[in-house]
Design a protein around this motif. Structure first.
Motif, short mmCIF file in Angstrom:
data_model
loop_
_atom_site.label_atom_id
_atom_site.label_comp_id
_atom_site.label_asym_id
_atom_site.label_seq_id
_atom_site.Cartn_x
_atom_site.Cartn_y
_atom_site.Cartn_z
N LYS A 1 -4.43 4.06 -1.53
CA LYS A 1 -4.43 2.66 -1.98
C LYS A 1 -5.43 1.82 -1.18
O LYS A 1 -6.03 0.88 -1.72
CB LYS A 1 -3.02 2.08 -1.88
CG LYS A 1 -2.07 2.64 -2.93
CD LYS A 1 -0.86 1.74 -3.10
CE LYS A 1 -0.03 2.18 -4.30
NZ LYS A 1 0.93 1.15 -4.73
N MET A 2 -5.61 2.16 0.08
CA MET A 2 -6.62 1.46 0.88
C MET A 2 -8.01 1.70 0.30
O MET A 2 -8.82 0.77 0.15
CB MET A 2 -6.54 1.92 2.34
CG MET A 2 -5.27 1.47 3.06
SD MET A 2 -5.01 2.30 4.66
CE MET A 2 -6.34 1.60 5.64
N GLN B 1 -0.67 5.50 1.28
CA GLN B 1 -1.32 4.37 1.93
C GLN B 1 -2.84 4.52 1.94
O GLN B 1 -3.57 3.57 1.62
CB GLN B 1 -0.81 4.18 3.35
CG GLN B 1 -1.40 2.98 4.07
CD GLN B 1 -0.86 2.79 5.47
OE1 GLN B 1 0.21 3.28 5.81
NE2 GLN B 1 -1.61 2.08 6.30
N TYR C 1 0.82 -1.21 0.00
CA TYR C 1 0.00 0.00 0.00
C TYR C 1 0.85 1.26 0.00
O TYR C 1 0.38 2.34 0.35
CB TYR C 1 -0.95 -0.02 1.20
CG TYR C 1 -2.04 -1.06 1.06
CD1 TYR C 1 -3.29 -0.72 0.54
CD2 TYR C 1 -1.82 -2.39 1.41
CE1 TYR C 1 -4.29 -1.68 0.39
CE2 TYR C 1 -2.81 -3.35 1.27
CZ TYR C 1 -4.04 -2.99 0.75
OH TYR C 1 -5.02 -3.94 0.59
#
Length: 433
Positions: A309-310, A306, A261
């Motif tokens: 991408k989550m 991060q 991520y």
């Protein structure tokens, strides 16, 4: 042979001689004094200018020779909380010749006479520290910086020199060793997006091959513009789908390996392990005939990209581009590709100081860093600047729709060394917030 007379005659002679000598010495001294005074008067008469010229020259000489006394300004440790719309800036952190949030803040503090020119050049001189980095285009509702400032600094004096899309909400005294980054025990980010992003994908069209990317994007934009026969902006996320989003978010909870991520982090790198405390999907709201949902993610710390991408992984599963098994494997697989969701909608929401507040917030000397005293002002800024821009930009520029149209089968799944190199691996930047 000298003949001595009577004592009376001898005394009289000596007295007469002394008197004559004294008289002579006095006369000579008077003459010398008169000569010196005359000489001084003559010299002053020659050098004495006109009265106005004399005053002007005296003032000029005083100005040139006068030394401004050094005054040491007493500085204290402060925590400053601010919000900003990140759309027009290249992130939070200061970079040479690039317009950033910190650059604007530092210039404003200098114009408000709160920092010196030396501090402008080397900001570390005043122990300047940010609580979290934000990337290009990312906004913040409650960002925090710590620094040394003169006693009783005024937030209004700083805001006078800031653009309208950056605002200081509060400045509070903190302990001597306070560092806003190290003393922060958690951060909450939010991501606001249109709910049509969660609508199921047309997999036949998604898996279709095209001669060029331009052709693919054009065909997908046309197809994505309609959902169940209606314009995409009229889509409303059903309650069961809302619950599914909430369930998927919980997969991130706890301490997990997030190496897939972010970028440039290997699976066994200790930095990849991050602790996520809480996640929630708020109830959707309709603005200008388009439905939006806000996702909130609270964690101890985050790596670059991060959050985006989550959010992307949740969207991929909801659209059936990826499976829940892919989701589970993304924490274990050595290399798994996950596309990044757009930066629009991402914002730093809260920087938490629970441990600091517990230890110092009740000692009667320090204030709690919860910003409750300016909450109304914060919400007003968030609504009228940050969220308004997110919604207006999404409606006018179709940011999410354009990103969905660009997705392909190569944007999710196991890394294949035979494929073209991943463009994300080339990116430079800080890995941690």
């Amino acid at each position: 042979m000298l003949r001595l007379g009577k004592p009376q005659e001898l005394f009289s002679s000596v007295f007469s001689i002394c008197k004559n000598l004294t008289s002579t010495l006095v006369t000579k001294l008077d003459t010398m004094t008169e000569t010196n005074e005359a000489s001084q008067d003559s010299s002053q008469a020659e050098k004495r200018p006109l009265e106005n010229e004399s005053n002007g020259e005296a003032k000029k000489q005083k100005t040139e020779n006068e030394t401004v006394p050094f005054v040491r300004i007493k500085r204290r440790n402060f925590a400053m909380m601010l919000g900003y719309l990140g759309k027009d800036y290249y992130g939070m952190q200061r970079n040479p010749k690039i317009d950033t949030i910190e650059e604007q803040l530092i210039k404003a503090m200098y114009k408000a006479n709160l920092i010196t020119s030396e501090a402008v050049e080397v900001i570390q001189n005043i122990n300047f520290q940010r609580a979290a980095r934000t990337d290009k285009g990312v906004s913040a509702v409650r960002q925090v910086v710590s620094l040394k400032l003169p006693e009783n600094p005024s937030k209004d004096s700083i805001n006078e020199h800031l653009p309208k899309n950056i605002k200081v909400f509060s400045i509070k005294r903190v302990t001597k060793g306070f560092n806003c980054k190290s003393k922060c025990n958690a951060r909450t980010y939010s991501y606001t997006l249109p709910t049509y992003a969660f609508a199921p994908e047309n997999l036949e069209l998604f898996n279709k091959t095209h001669e060029s990317m331009e052709e693919r994007i054009a065909e997908r934009m046309e197809a994505l513009s309609l959902i169940d026969g209606k314009p995409f902006h009229e889509y409303r996320l059903p309650k069961d789908k809302q619950e599914q989003v909430s369930v998927l978010l919980q997969k991130f909870k706890g301490t997990k390996n997030f190496h897939n991520y972010t970028t440039k982090i290997l699976p066994l790198d200790p930095r990849a392990r991050r602790y996520i405390m809480n996640l929630e999907a708020e109830k959707p709201v309709i603005v200008n005939d388009m439905e939006f949902m806000t996702l909130k993610i609270k964690g101890q710390s985050f790596m670059m990209h991060q959050i985006r991408k989550m959010v992307s992984m949740v969207i991929a599963v909801m659209r059936n581009i990826a499976t829940e098994e892919d989701f589970n494997q993304s924490f274990n697989t050595p290399k798994y590709i996950i596309s990044r969701a757009p930066s629009l909608g991402l914002m730093l929401n809260v920087v938490h100081y629970d441990y600091y507040n517990e230890r110092y917030g009740k000692d009667g000397l320090h204030e709690r860093l919860d910003w409750a005293d300016c909450e109304e002002e914060i919400q007003d800024f968030e609504k009228n600047y940050i969220l308004k821009d997110v919604i207006d930009t999404e409606i006018n520029e179709k940011s999410m729709l354009s990103w969905l149209a660009q997705l392909s089968t190569s944007d999710y799944g196991l890394w294949d060394e035979s494929k073209a190199e991943n463009k994300e691996e080339k990116e430079e930047g800080p890995l941690d917030d």
